[in-house]
Design an enzyme around this catalytic site. Structure first.
Site, short mmCIF file in Angstrom:
data_model
loop_
_atom_site.label_atom_id
_atom_site.label_comp_id
_atom_site.label_asym_id
_atom_site.label_seq_id
_atom_site.Cartn_x
_atom_site.Cartn_y
_atom_site.Cartn_z
N ARG A 52 43.96 44.44 36.90
CA ARG A 52 44.15 44.95 38.26
C ARG A 52 45.37 44.23 38.82
O ARG A 52 45.44 43.00 38.77
CB ARG A 52 42.90 44.65 39.10
N GLU A 60 44.14 55.98 46.20
CA GLU A 60 42.96 56.25 45.39
C GLU A 60 42.97 57.68 44.85
O GLU A 60 43.63 58.55 45.41
CB GLU A 60 41.69 56.06 46.23
N ARG A 94 37.62 42.52 35.99
CA ARG A 94 39.01 42.76 35.61
C ARG A 94 39.84 41.52 35.92
O ARG A 94 39.60 40.83 36.91
CB ARG A 94 39.60 43.94 36.39
#
Length: 163
Positions: A52, A60, A94
């Protein structure tokens, strides 16, 4: 995710080291897939890691600008050798990182081209975040990417409205 003062100090030290070229925690890999504008998969030492991008937030899925941000990130990274400078691990497991290619910091490039916002909750006063904020101001003034809209909605607010 709430960060402690020690966590912010660690982030600051990592970013200063990264910006000074002393990527002591960095590792190399090949980008196998861009999931969206700010998430990707990197293959290293026989395994695939999900990354990330630190300090930024791209539109999004379903939000205006999402496809454009994903396309830009795909062109910048897919199939490329990158350097991953870890900053944290998020609640999904992540690695949160600064992603670099020779002569390019991907996080900054996405902000510079108007494909991402600087995330005010996660990117605070570190020099790297200040640089990102300046790039965002410039992209806004030039009306690049998401800034073409009169009133673009940041992804963290868009998610709240569309849950």
């Amino acid at each position: 995710m709430r960060w402690s003062k020690a966590g912010w100090v660690f982030v600051g030290v990592c970013i200063v080291l990264q910006l000074s070229g002393l990527d002591v925690f960095a590792w190399e890999g090949t980008v196998t897939r861009v999931l969206d504008g700010d998430s990707l998969r990197v293959k290293t030492r026989g395994r695939v890691e999900t990354i990330r991008l630190f300090g930024i937030d791209c539109p999004e899925h379903g939000q205006a600008g999402w496809a454009e941000a994903k396309r830009r990130a795909t062109v910048l990274m897919t199939g490329k050798e990158v350097s991953i400078v870890p900053v944290d691990v998020d609640r999904y497991g992540r690695t949160v990182a600064v992603v670099k290619r020779p002569g390019l910091v991907v996080n900054a490039e996405l902000v510079r081209t108007g494909m991402a916002w600087v995330h005010p909750f996660y990117c605070k006063s570190e020099p790297f975040c200040q640089e990102l904020e300046q790039l965002e101001r410039s992209a806004r003034q030039l009306r690049l990417g998401v800034w073409r809209d009169e009133r673009p909605v940041p992804p963290w607010k868009w998610k709240q409205r569309h849950r």
